[in-house]
Design an enzyme around this catalytic site. Structure first.
Site, short mmCIF file in Angstrom:
data_model
loop_
_atom_site.label_atom_id
_atom_site.label_comp_id
_atom_site.label_asym_id
_atom_site.label_seq_id
_atom_site.Cartn_x
_atom_site.Cartn_y
_atom_site.Cartn_z
N ASN A 13 24.46 -9.30 -47.65
CA ASN A 13 22.94 -9.25 -47.24
C ASN A 13 22.70 -8.02 -46.13
OD1 ASN A 13 21.11 -11.09 -44.56
ND2 ASN A 13 20.26 -10.42 -46.62
N ASN A 66 11.09 -7.63 -44.21
CA ASN A 66 11.99 -8.25 -45.48
C ASN A 66 11.23 -7.17 -46.66
OD1 ASN A 66 12.59 -10.31 -43.93
ND2 ASN A 66 11.32 -11.62 -44.18
N CYS A 75 17.04 -11.78 -37.67
CA CYS A 75 17.39 -11.59 -39.11
C CYS A 75 19.23 -11.60 -37.88
CB CYS A 75 17.39 -10.76 -39.95
SG CYS A 75 18.49 -10.79 -41.09
N GLY A 76 20.29 -12.47 -38.82
CA GLY A 76 21.54 -12.72 -38.10
C GLY A 76 22.31 -12.56 -38.39
N ASN A 77 22.43 -11.78 -39.60
CA ASN A 77 23.16 -10.45 -40.58
C ASN A 77 22.25 -9.54 -40.15
OD1 ASN A 77 25.08 -12.76 -41.80
ND2 ASN A 77 23.23 -12.96 -43.47
N HIS A 173 13.95 -23.31 -40.51
CA HIS A 173 14.80 -23.14 -41.39
C HIS A 173 15.48 -24.67 -42.00
CE1 HIS A 173 17.19 -20.00 -41.15
NE2 HIS A 173 16.95 -19.56 -40.06
N ASN A 204 12.84 -20.77 -44.54
CA ASN A 204 14.36 -20.70 -45.29
C ASN A 204 14.41 -21.54 -45.72
OD1 ASN A 204 14.22 -17.42 -44.14
ND2 ASN A 204 13.55 -18.63 -42.11
N GLU A 222 15.99 -16.89 -49.36
CA GLU A 222 15.45 -16.73 -47.18
C GLU A 222 13.73 -16.62 -47.75
OE1 GLU A 222 17.16 -14.25 -44.78
OE2 GLU A 222 19.34 -13.87 -46.42
N ARG A 223 13.03 -17.15 -46.90
CA ARG A 223 11.76 -16.85 -46.90
C ARG A 223 11.17 -14.75 -46.72
NH1 ARG A 223 8.46 -17.22 -40.77
NH2 ARG A 223 9.97 -16.17 -40.44
N CYS A 231 22.56 -15.41 -44.97
CA CYS A 231 21.87 -15.39 -44.04
C CYS A 231 22.38 -16.20 -42.40
CB CYS A 231 20.24 -16.54 -44.22
SG CYS A 231 19.19 -16.96 -43.18
N THR A 233 20.84 -16.57 -39.51
CA THR A 233 20.27 -17.92 -38.42
C THR A 233 20.45 -18.67 -39.54
OG1 THR A 233 18.21 -16.80 -39.52
CG2 THR A 233 18.44 -15.94 -37.34
N GLY A 234 19.98 -18.74 -41.00
CA GLY A 234 20.55 -19.88 -41.70
C GLY A 234 22.28 -20.74 -41.07
#
Length: 288
Positions: A13, A66, A75-77, A173, A204, A222-223, A231, A233-234
């Protein structure tokens, strides 16, 4: 003169990181970010992340656009990549090696609240992602009344009924558990979930195959970015959804196309912790 950037990725990502510490507003417009993210005519990335100065007494502020120009809450990553980027910036400022500053943690202000990533001496990054939000109004979704959770709720998408569980990790999510995640036509079904009328801010979507209670396979739409290799957060939302459906443990490996993330939903403080890599790819200047 072009704008300097550094590209990083977290399990594939990928993000363009910009040192924006001299201004409280991103130095690119969303339209410019779209051009930068173009994989044929630009640099190529899933998003552009800006390292902005501190806000409300925190170390730094994170903003992200985005690849379609929209701005997600978090965004987690991306925040793992930002943490690595910040260490590299501080090392360059001090004329020392990045490794000499490790371990290092930050309090980073995001549109989803304050996140706390810690870069370990090993290079892995653990992020305190906060507590998940589970009520329909918090996600948001109209699949249930505002003060109820959405767990294994039927949803009609593309002529098929899916049992979905909804979780917000500061961003929305929609998680559905399937027998064979590789069989999902993600490029076709993903946009239909993202733009479904029950998600007023889009969503997402994660499709999950449970291999064991401590090992899940995940694919994600991802949205604002479409199909991505990972992802963060996903993955956090997936673990929470698995626990809510009693099909996974509170600590598990989430296997994404780009590689694994270790996720824990702590019983002690109900916070979600994500551990995974972040790596620099290259640096340059762009005048797009």
């Amino acid at each position: 003169m072009g704008i300097e950037f550094t590209k990083y990725h977290g399990l594939g990502n990928d993000f363009i990181l910009i040192d924006n510490r001299t201004s409280t507003e991103p130095c690119l417009t969303p339209e410019q970010a779209v051009k930068w993210c173009d994989r044929h005519f630009g640099i190529g990335a899933d998003g552009v992340i800006f390292a902005l100065p501190d806000q409300d007494g925190h170390d730094y502020t994170m903003r992200i656009f985005n690849s379609d120009g929209s701005e997600p809450e978090m965004c987690g990553n991306g925040i793992r990549c930002l943490a690595k980027f910040l260490v590299d910036l501080e090392a360059a400022d001090a004329n020392v090696s990045s490794e000499s500053l490790l371990p290092r943690s930050y309090k980073i202000h995001t549109l989803a609240g304050v996140m706390v990533p810690k870069i370990e001496a090993s290079g892995q990054v653990t992020v305190d992602m906060g507590q998940p939000h589970l009520l329909a109004a918090e996600i948001p979704t109209t699949l249930a009344v505002a003060d109820q959770k959405v767990i294994a709720q039927p949803l009609e998408v593309a002529g098929q009924t899916w049992d979905v569980t909804c979780v917000s990790m500061g961003n929305p999510h929609c998680i559905t558990f399937v027998e064979d995640v590789a069989a999902i036509a993600l490029e076709t079904i993903g946009p239909k979930f993202e733009h479904h009328a029950v998600f007023p801010q889009r969503t997402n979507t994660e499709f999950i195959e449970v291999v064991r209670r401590d090992y899940l396979k995940m694919r994600v739409w991802e949205r604002g970015a479409g199909i991505t290799l990972a992802c963060g957060t996903g993955a956090c939302a997936v673990l929470v959804a698995g626990v809510l459906n009693d099909i996974c443990d509170r600590r598990a490996t989430i296997e994404l196309p780009g590689g694994p993330l270790e996720i824990e939903w702590s019983e002690l403080d109900q916070r979600v912790y994500m551990t995974g890599p972040a790596e620099m790819v290259f640096a340059g200047q762009s005048s797009i």
